[in-house]
Design an enzyme around this catalytic site. Structure first.
Site, PDB file in Angstrom:
ATOM      1  N   ARG A 156       0.827  -1.217   0.000  1.00  0.00           N
ATOM      2  CA  ARG A 156       0.000   0.000   0.000  1.00  0.00           C
ATOM      3  C   ARG A 156       0.857   1.262   0.000  1.00  0.00           C
ATOM      4  NH1 ARG A 156      -3.561  -3.476   3.638  1.00  0.00           N
ATOM      5  NH2 ARG A 156      -1.625  -3.617   4.812  1.00  0.00           N
ATOM      6  N   ARG A 236      10.977  -0.375   8.638  1.00  0.00           N
ATOM      7  CA  ARG A 236      11.443  -0.846   9.944  1.00  0.00           C
ATOM      8  C   ARG A 236      12.960  -0.752   9.974  1.00  0.00           C
ATOM      9  NH1 ARG A 236       7.144   0.030  11.443  1.00  0.00           N
ATOM     10  NH2 ARG A 236       5.650  -1.281  12.530  1.00  0.00           N
ATOM     11  N   GLU A 265      15.649   1.412  18.278  1.00  0.00           N
ATOM     12  CA  GLU A 265      14.915   2.670  18.454  1.00  0.00           C
ATOM     13  C   GLU A 265      14.717   2.929  19.940  1.00  0.00           C
ATOM     14  OE1 GLU A 265      11.310   2.979  16.183  1.00  0.00           O
ATOM     15  OE2 GLU A 265      12.360   2.593  14.312  1.00  0.00           O
ATOM     16  N   HIS A 284      10.778   8.144  13.992  1.00  0.00           N
ATOM     17  CA  HIS A 284       9.662   7.243  13.638  1.00  0.00           C
ATOM     18  C   HIS A 284       8.321   7.994  13.649  1.00  0.00           C
ATOM     19  CE1 HIS A 284       8.460   2.724  13.581  1.00  0.00           C
ATOM     20  NE2 HIS A 284       7.628   3.448  12.851  1.00  0.00           N
TER      21      HIS A 284
END
Ligand code: GLV
Length: 323
Positions: A156, A236, A265, A284
């Site tokens: 998508r 990611r 992260e 992020h």
């Protein structure tokens, strides 16, 4: 008395009233995620869990939740959840696709343009008092219009990025699952991964983190990219090996990179990557438009409520639980 007990691992931009009609709801109030042991303890007595990508929902935790009926994740990606373990317990897992597609594609595009045209370096230079005059050769960047874009993963978000690239008259290559229909409608060309690396001026990652994509961008991949190439990652962090990226950016194997996701992260403040001028890092925030985050929260609550009521989740990642 409420029928169900629910734990939500962070405060959300959402109206919890409808949920509170059917459940006793506890919301973790802190900025940092709940520690794993606390989440484990909570999971023992809840019917529904609404979690974030910062929560580790592993097999042990899922098996601890003996009354757990639904896990609802506030994200489209769900690599923090052991889906096989949830499926084994016939617990449906919900996520929030579609509503964040355009916001994330917009952000990938913002990073691509910022890295190509050295926006962040320009800001730093200005604030440091180094803007002295108009100069013919200061902060020269890469041309975007007409360049070749390589999209790793034409799902998508990858498709939404391809639509943006069309406006910039780019040649668009992609790798991942082949889709002939999309090749026609989006004017994109499927190529093997190595060819994408060889030919792309920009490479943008839109694949999920799996065993196959873990450190897909390592020394080997960087060595095959153009020395002028720019890498963008809004998917990611662990798809890119941070040590290999540091080598590639310092050796000049690629020109620049822009990351909205890192491994780990948050990126440690002492990371050598943060010393590099040719790297942009953001925390992020790909889906972080106000409207998008509200829609994600609504969707996560709808998934949660459906699961508590024994209904099919509107957006379920493991529909095999219904067979
Ligand atoms: C964010 O990274 C998401 O998966 O929604």
């Amino acid at each position: 008395m409420s029928q169900f007990n629910v734990f939500i691992t962070r405060q959300l931009p959402a109206d919890l009233n409808p949920l509170q009609q059917i459940a006793t709801v506890e919301v973790w109030p802190e900025r940092q995620p709940p520690p794993y042991d606390l989440l484990l303890e909570k999971t023992k007595s809840i019917d529904g869990l609404l979690c974030l990508l910062t929560d580790r929902v592993d097999r042990h935790l899922i098996d601890t939740g003996t009354s757990l009926k639904v896990i609802s994740q506030l994200a489209v990606g769900y690599d923090n959840i052991d889906i096989a373990a949830a499926t084994a317990r016939t617990i449906p897992v919900g996520h929030t696709p579609d509503v964040l597609t355009n916001a994330t594609a917009d952000f990938a595009w913002a990073l691509l343009m910022a890295a190509a045209r050295r926006v962040v370096e320009g800001d730093r230079l200005t604030r440091a008092g180094q803007w002295q005059t108009w100069e013919p050769d200061v902060l020269l960047g890469a041309t975007i219009t007409g360049a070749t874009l390589g999209i790793v993963g034409l799902g998508r978000i990858g498709q939404a990025v391809a639509r943006r690239a069309q406006g910039f008259e780019m040649q668009i290559l992609y790798t991942g699952h082949r889709n002939l229909e999309l090749e026609r409608s989006l004017r994109v060309q499927f190529v093997p991964f190595e060819q994408l690396l060889h030919e792309s001026d920009f490479v943008t990652i839109h694949a999920p983190l799996t065993a196959e994509t873990h450190h897909l961008f390592g020394d080997r991949a960087f060595a095959q990219m153009k020395r002028s190439a720019i890498l963008v990652n809004t998917a990611r962090g662990a798809i890119v090996d941070p040590d290999a990226l540091h080598r590639a950016l310092t050796q000049g194997d690629i020109a620049a990179a822009a990351l909205d996701v890192t491994e780990p992260e948050p990126i440690p403040t002492a990371s050598p990557l943060l010393t590099l001028e040719n790297l942009i890092v953001t925390p992020h925030i790909g889906s972080a438009s106000r409207q998008t985050r509200e829609k994600m929260a609504q969707m996560a609550i709808a998934n949660l409520m459906a699961g508590l009521g024994g209904d099919r989740l509107p957006h379920c990642v493991n529909p095999e639980v219904y067979q």
